[in-house]
Motif scaffolding. Sequence first.
Motif, mmCIF file in Angstrom:
data_model
loop_
_atom_site.group_PDB
_atom_site.id
_atom_site.type_symbol
_atom_site.label_atom_id
_atom_site.label_comp_id
_atom_site.label_asym_id
_atom_site.label_seq_id
_atom_site.Cartn_x
_atom_site.Cartn_y
_atom_site.Cartn_z
ATOM 1 N N GLY A 70 46.161 38.735 42.245
ATOM 2 C CA GLY A 70 46.517 38.134 40.959
ATOM 3 C C GLY A 70 45.434 37.333 40.285
ATOM 4 O O GLY A 70 45.674 36.724 39.248
ATOM 5 N N ILE A 71 44.218 37.330 40.821
ATOM 6 C CA ILE A 71 43.132 36.527 40.248
ATOM 7 C C ILE A 71 42.551 37.244 39.026
ATOM 8 O O ILE A 71 42.119 38.393 39.113
ATOM 9 N N ALA A 72 42.547 36.560 37.887
ATOM 10 C CA ALA A 72 42.008 37.140 36.659
ATOM 11 C C ALA A 72 40.729 36.446 36.198
ATOM 12 O O ALA A 72 40.077 36.911 35.266
ATOM 13 N N ASP A 73 40.370 35.328 36.827
ATOM 14 C CA ASP A 73 39.157 34.587 36.459
ATOM 15 C C ASP A 73 38.408 34.221 37.734
ATOM 16 O O ASP A 73 38.433 33.074 38.187
ATOM 17 N N PRO A 74 37.715 35.201 38.332
ATOM 18 C CA PRO A 74 37.027 34.928 39.605
ATOM 19 C C PRO A 74 35.888 33.927 39.477
ATOM 20 O O PRO A 74 35.564 33.236 40.442
ATOM 21 N N GLU A 75 35.278 33.823 38.305
ATOM 22 C CA GLU A 75 34.157 32.880 38.141
ATOM 23 C C GLU A 75 34.629 31.440 38.297
ATOM 24 O O GLU A 75 34.028 30.642 39.021
ATOM 25 N N SER A 76 35.728 31.088 37.621
ATOM 26 C CA SER A 76 36.269 29.735 37.771
ATOM 27 C C SER A 76 36.760 29.505 39.195
ATOM 28 O O SER A 76 36.607 28.411 39.757
ATOM 29 N N ARG A 77 37.332 30.541 39.771
ATOM 30 C CA ARG A 77 37.851 30.394 41.130
ATOM 31 C C ARG A 77 36.741 30.030 42.111
ATOM 32 O O ARG A 77 36.923 29.169 42.976
ATOM 33 N N THR A 78 35.605 30.663 41.968
ATOM 34 C CA THR A 78 34.480 30.364 42.851
ATOM 35 C C THR A 78 34.093 28.892 42.755
ATOM 36 O O THR A 78 33.786 28.244 43.762
ATOM 37 N N ARG A 79 34.158 28.355 41.543
ATOM 38 C CA ARG A 79 33.782 26.961 41.330
ATOM 39 C C ARG A 79 34.763 26.000 41.998
ATOM 40 O O ARG A 79 34.373 24.951 42.520
ATOM 41 N N TYR A 80 36.049 26.352 41.991
ATOM 42 C CA TYR A 80 37.072 25.443 42.499
ATOM 43 C C TYR A 80 37.551 25.774 43.910
ATOM 44 O O TYR A 80 38.403 25.056 44.455
ATOM 45 N N LEU A 81 37.016 26.815 44.516
ATOM 46 C CA LEU A 81 37.598 27.334 45.752
ATOM 47 C C LEU A 81 37.740 26.289 46.865
ATOM 48 O O LEU A 81 38.797 26.224 47.516
ATOM 49 N N PRO A 82 36.737 25.449 47.125
ATOM 50 C CA PRO A 82 36.928 24.452 48.189
ATOM 51 C C PRO A 82 38.094 23.510 47.915
ATOM 52 O O PRO A 82 38.786 23.077 48.849
ATOM 53 N N LEU A 83 38.336 23.205 46.645
ATOM 54 C CA LEU A 83 39.436 22.312 46.288
ATOM 55 C C LEU A 83 40.777 23.023 46.379
ATOM 56 O O LEU A 83 41.787 22.425 46.780
ATOM 57 N N ALA A 137 44.628 31.458 35.378
ATOM 58 C CA ALA A 137 43.984 32.744 35.658
ATOM 59 C C ALA A 137 43.157 32.744 36.935
ATOM 60 O O ALA A 137 42.919 33.813 37.510
ATOM 61 N N HIS A 138 42.701 31.585 37.393
ATOM 62 C CA HIS A 138 41.823 31.554 38.561
ATOM 63 C C HIS A 138 42.581 31.494 39.881
ATOM 64 O O HIS A 138 41.960 31.493 40.945
ATOM 65 N N LEU A 139 43.912 31.462 39.820
ATOM 66 C CA LEU A 139 44.715 31.319 41.030
ATOM 67 C C LEU A 139 45.356 32.638 41.443
ATOM 68 O O LEU A 139 45.618 33.510 40.613
ATOM 69 N N THR A 140 45.622 32.764 42.734
ATOM 70 C CA THR A 140 46.402 33.888 43.233
ATOM 71 C C THR A 140 47.864 33.673 42.853
ATOM 72 O O THR A 140 48.271 32.596 42.421
ATOM 73 N N TRP A 141 48.678 34.715 43.075
ATOM 74 C CA TRP A 141 50.101 34.587 42.765
ATOM 75 C C TRP A 141 50.731 33.446 43.560
ATOM 76 O O TRP A 141 51.483 32.635 43.001
ATOM 77 N N GLU A 142 50.435 33.373 44.847
ATOM 78 C CA GLU A 142 51.087 32.362 45.686
ATOM 79 C C GLU A 142 50.585 30.955 45.361
ATOM 80 O O GLU A 142 51.346 29.978 45.424
ATOM 81 N N GLU A 143 49.326 30.815 44.975
ATOM 82 C CA GLU A 143 48.808 29.504 44.589
ATOM 83 C C GLU A 143 49.436 29.048 43.282
ATOM 84 O O GLU A 143 49.822 27.882 43.137
#
Length: 447
Positions: free
Chosen positions: A425-438, A193-199
């Motif tokens: 396609g991001i459905a979980d922006p909170e988790s995405r913020t945590r992992y974004l640099p990775l 859920a934290h990823l874009t479609w292409e990711e």
Amino acid sequence: MEDLISAALRDDATSEEFAGLPVPESYRGAVVRKDEVAMFEGLATADKDPGKSLHIEQVPTPEPGPGEALIAVMASSINYNTVWSAIFEPLPTFVFLERYAQLGPEGARHDLPYHVLGSDLSGIVLRTGPGVRRWKPGDRVVAHCLSVELESADGHNDTMLDPEQRIWGFETNFGGLAELSLVKANQLMPKPAHLTWEEAACSGLVNSTAYRQLVSRNGAGMKQGDNVLIWGASGGLGSYATQFALNGGANPICVVSSPQKAEICRTMGADAIIDRAAEDYRFWKDERTQDQREWKRFGKRIRELTGGEDVDIVFEHPGRETFGSSVYVTRKGGTIVTCASTSGYRHEYDNRYLWMSLKRIIGSHFANYREAWEANRLIAKGKIHPTLSEVFPLAETAEAVREVHRNRHQGKVGVLALAPQEGLGIADPESRTRYLPLINRFRGTAV
């Protein structure tokens, strides 16, 4: 397609809405043509240009049969099997489609004058065939590429051993480099859920393959403290293998071919790195003769990085160019686990270093259902991250394949299908913020 894209871009679109959308009679896909399989005859592999053989064409939409699903593809990615398909090596993939047709009507649908390629996708379930209960229209999914029939007992302990095991989009038609795709419903997994479609689209094949090859009991069974030699450690497969080694408490020794690729490995957390281009390793004197002095020099360099230890596991996929040295540098009792052969299928090694040192060679091919699911779960939980470096539109698929064929890429190369732009396609922006640099480690690093 406009209504379909509009619904796909809305977070509140319901299952009933997707089920009510008309299915387009045709769609755009990246195809090779049966009447062009001889176009590269007489050329060396390096001189074969996927830009001449890959076409974006409008093709008829297949009807999902029992146990199948029709997917609206938001994004896909390039794997090396698409390079092989596009240059018709080691043989045209139409041979696989003709064999599939021999099973009966379900397989015969795949035997067409064109082959829609692609073994990855992220997208939305549009329709399901009879007998599909787990998935419904509107579900956001990714697909792994294992297609099996499971009518033989041989595949029920490990689905990769099914006699009718195939790789979807390579040995079957209707692959993921397209606006629509046909898959078996048991290929589907929840989209992280934290990823874009292409990711989300870039990990299915390579992540699952690396998981089986390194982590699974069907592969090397890597354990904490193992020294793991990883060829092409910043590439599509190697970038996931490096993450698995680091996550599992092993010590990756990353082999790369440029300072830029070495830096990518450092950003993943690896510190034992060999730039084989800078150190000028030449494992072959000529086409017929390997240079054992180079094997020894390579082994010495590895021991300098490991405190005097040889490697427990070699993560092999280049094949002919490196296999002799891989067997040599593995420790006594160690394991060479191999999938693919991007530099050639005919491997040569000195068997004395295998049998007298009790080493093992394990063949590994993609992953079974359970391994693919576990590998995807690790991405969903933010333990493993996509290694997407650049993204092309569907219309430029041939250029994306050319990048991989010429080894001008880092990590994975993505392709947008129905997604009109990156970042959706991001459905979980909170988790995405945590992992974004990775997540972004590989972006903008293409050679």
